[in-house]
Design an enzyme around this catalytic site. Structure first.
Site, mmCIF file in Angstrom:
data_model
loop_
_atom_site.group_PDB
_atom_site.id
_atom_site.type_symbol
_atom_site.label_atom_id
_atom_site.label_comp_id
_atom_site.label_asym_id
_atom_site.label_seq_id
_atom_site.Cartn_x
_atom_site.Cartn_y
_atom_site.Cartn_z
ATOM 1 C CD GLU A 338 -31.550 -6.516 -20.537
ATOM 2 O OE1 GLU A 338 -30.946 -5.462 -20.831
ATOM 3 O OE2 GLU A 338 -31.423 -7.069 -19.428
ATOM 4 C CB CYS A 339 -31.212 -10.649 -25.377
ATOM 5 S SG CYS A 339 -30.372 -11.931 -26.341
ATOM 6 N N GLY A 340 -33.731 -11.856 -25.110
ATOM 7 C CA GLY A 340 -34.891 -12.738 -25.062
ATOM 8 C C GLY A 340 -36.191 -11.964 -25.042
ATOM 9 C CG LEU A 342 -35.363 -8.073 -29.882
ATOM 10 C CD1 LEU A 342 -36.175 -6.908 -30.424
ATOM 11 C CD2 LEU A 342 -33.896 -7.936 -30.292
ATOM 12 C CB THR A 440 -31.660 -3.209 -27.304
ATOM 13 O OG1 THR A 440 -30.290 -3.364 -27.664
ATOM 14 C CG2 THR A 440 -31.783 -3.271 -25.786
#
Length: 477
Positions: A338-340, A342, A440
Site C-alpha cells: 500500500e502506497c509506499g 506500491l 494500491t
C-alpha cells in the site's frame, strides 16, 4: 458491563492550532505523574499518530467514523484504553469539521461516540475577548457535547492571557486550564501537510522534552485529570466478543508466516492491522528493505506505507534484496502493498534531478511532485479477480501521497479496483496486479475491515499449499 475509562478529547477550532504539540506535552507530563497513557488519533493520519506512539510508549490507535462503525470505534478504544490510567484522544482540524455541512465524521462525532469530555485548544494570536465568543459558539453549536475546558496557545503577554481568562470565565462558564506562550523556536517542523516523522528527526527526544516542560509549566494537570476521570461509563460492545482471537487455529509451525517490511522507509502500519493479523493466527516476521540482503522464507509479504523517497538511494543500493523479492514474486509469493509499498514495487522512483531503480515488479514508475497527488478518503469497488479480495467487495480507506504514477507498459497493466471515491492510480483505477501481487495507493484500516486480515491469511495458506506441492514434486523427480 460498564467500565470507566478516564479520557479527554483534545480538539481545536482549526487545523494547525497546536493540538499535537499540546497532546505530546500532556503525554509526557502525565507520564511524569506516574500515569500510563493510552493515545488515540481521530482520522487516518499516521504522522501525528507516530509521534503520539513515540511519546506514550504505547501504540496510537486511529479512530475514524468514516472507516469504522460506532461499535468498531468503541471496541478499538476500549481495547487500547484497558489497563491505562488516562486516554488522550487528539482530534483533527476544527472540532466540527467533517465531510459535509452536517459535520459527518468530525471530531465532534467521535467525541459523541466515546462520550468523552472535550478540551478546546485555541490559538489566541492577535485576539482577546473574541476568543470567548468562539468558545461560546462551540458550546451552543452542538449543546449535547461536553466542552469542559480551554487551553490557550501562543499567548503573547500576561495582559492578553488575563483578558481572555476573564472573558471565558464570564461568558462561557468553563475553566481555562492553561496558557502556553509563543515559543521562540519550532521544534516540530512540518512537511507534506503534517509534522516531519519522529524517526527522521535527530532532535525528537529534545522536542518531546520541550513539549512536556510546556505542559508541566503552563497546564493545570490536576484539573485536566479530574475532567478526564469524570467521563461517563462506557458499556462493553458485542463487537469485542466477536473479534476474539483466532490464533488457536494454528499450532506452532503451522502458523502462516507473514513478513512485514518495517524500517525507516516503510513504517506506517495501523496497529489494528498488525493486531488483526496476529489475532487471525499469523506469525509475523519483520523484514527490512534497507538492511536485509534477501527475503526470508515467507508465505506472504505485507509492505506498508511510509516515505520511500527519503530513503530512495539506500533502497536502490540494496540490489540483492530487490532481486530476492522479484524471484519470490515469480515463484508465486503473495504480496500486499500500500502506497509506499506500491512505489517500491515499481520500476523507478525519480525527481527532477535523480532517478532510483526500485524492485521493477510492476509496470509503473513514480515521479515525486511538490503538490499532493492524492489526499483523502477512498472507496474502492473490487471489479476483477486478485489475490486478496472477492469481486464485488467494497473497500474503504485513505490515500495520501505526493508521487505521480507513470504507466511504463500500459498494455501490461491490470487493475482490480474501481475508485468510487479518491483518485486511485490511473483514471479512477486502483489495485495494480501482477502474479500474486496486489498494490494500491489506499491504506486499509483493519479495525473497520475485519475481512482484510482473513484475506491475507487465506492467500498465505494457499501459497504454502502450492509451495509444499511443488517441493514434493521436485523431490519425486
Amino acid at each position: 458491563m460498564d467500565h470507566r475509562y478516564p479520557r479527554v478529547v483534545i480538539a481545536g477550532l482549526k487545523g494547525a492550532s497546536g493540538k499535537t504539540f499540546l497532546c505530546l506535552g500532556l503525554i509526557g507530563a502525565l507520564k511524569e505523574k506516574a500515569l500510563s497513557v493510552a493515545v488515540f488519533k481521530k482520522g487516518p493520519d499516521f504522522i501525528d499518530a507516530g509521534w503520539l506512539s513515540f511519546a506514550a510508549g504505547n501504540p496510537c490507535r486511529n479512530l475514524d467514523p468514516f472507516l469504522m462503525s460506532s461499535d468498531q470505534i468503541l471496541a478499538s478504544f476500549q481495547e487500547g484504553a484497558t489497563d491505562c490510567g488516562i486516554s488522550i484522544i487528539e482530534g483533527n482540524r476544527g472540532l466540527f469539521d467533517g465531510l459535509d455541512h452536517e459535520g459527518r465524521c468530525s471530531t465532534a462525532q467521535l467525541a459523541r461516540i466515546l462520550k468523552a469530555p472535550i478540551i478546546l485548544v485555541v490559538d489566541v494570536t492577535m485576539a482577546t475577548r473574541t476568543v470567548a465568543a468562539l468558545v461560546r459558539g462551540c458550546q451552543v453549536f452542538e449543546p449535547e457535547l461536553s466542552i469542559n475546558g480551554v487551553i490557550l496557545n501562543r499567548v503573547g503577554s500576561t495582559r492578553q492571557e488575563s483578558l481572555i481568562r476573564k472573558a471565558i470565565d464570564s461568558y462561557c462558564g468553563i475553566p481555562t486550564l492553561g496558557a502556553i506562550p509563543k515559543l521562540k523556536e519550532n521544534e516540530f517542523p512540518e512537511r507534506h501537510m503534517g509534522l516531519v516523522p519522529h524517526h527522521e528527526r535527530s532532535g525528537s527526544l529534545s522536542a518531546l522534552k520541550s513539549a512536556k516542560e510546556a505542559a508541566l509549566s503552563f497546564v493545570d494537570l490536576p484539573a485536566l485529570i479530574e475532567i478526564a476521570s469524570g467521563a461517563p461509563f462506557l458499556q462493553s460492545t458485542d463487537f469485542l466478543t466477536s473479534s476474539a482471537s483466532q490464533s488457536h487455529l494454528f499450532a506452532g509451525s503451522e502458523a502462516p508466516r507473514i513478513g512485514v517490511v518495517r524500517d525507516d522507509a516503510f513504517w506506517f502500519y495501523y496497529p489494528e492491522n498488525i493486531d488483526s493479523l496476529k489475532r487471525n493466527g499469523a506469525r509475523l516476521i519483520d523484514v527490512s528493505a534497507l538492511s536485509d540482503h534477501e527475503l526470508p522464507e515467507l508465505d506472504c509479504l505485507y509492505i506498508g506505507g511510509g516515505f520511500p523517497e527519503t530513503m530512495a538511494d539506500a533502497l536502490s543500493r540494496n540490489a540483492s534484496f530487490r532481486e530476492s523479492l522479484k524471484i519470490a514474486v515469480h515463484k508465486g509469493l503473495p504480496v500486499y502493498a500500500e502506497c509506499g509499498g506500491l512505489m517500491y514495487l515499481g520500476e523507478e522512483l525519480f525527481s527532477k534531478t535523480n532517478r532510483y531503480p526500485m524492485a521493477a515488479i510492476l509496470p509503473i514508475s513514480f515521479s515525486l511532485e511538490r503538490r499532493p497527488q492524492g489526499h483523502g478518503y477512498t472507496v474502492l469497488e473490487v471489479t476483477r479477480p486478485n489475490p486478496f479480495y472477492e469481486v464485488g467487495e467494497t473497500i474503504k480507506g485513505h490515500e495520501f501521497h505526493y508521487s505521480r504514477p507513470i504507466l511504463t507498459r500500459p498494455a501490461q497493466t491490470r487493475f482490480a479496483f474501481r475508485a468510487l471515491r479518491g483518485g486511485g492510480i490511473f483514471e479512477k483505477q486502483d489495485g495494480l496486479c501482477f502474479a500474486n501481487v496486489l498494490a494500491t495507493y489506499t491504506h486499509v484500516h483493519a479495525g473497520g475491515s475485519p475481512l482484510w486480515a482473513k484475506h491475507m491469511i487465506k492467500a498465505a495458506l494457499h501459497f504454502r499449499g502450492q509451495a509444499e506441492k511443488m517441493s514434493k514434486l521436485e523431490k519425486s523427480n
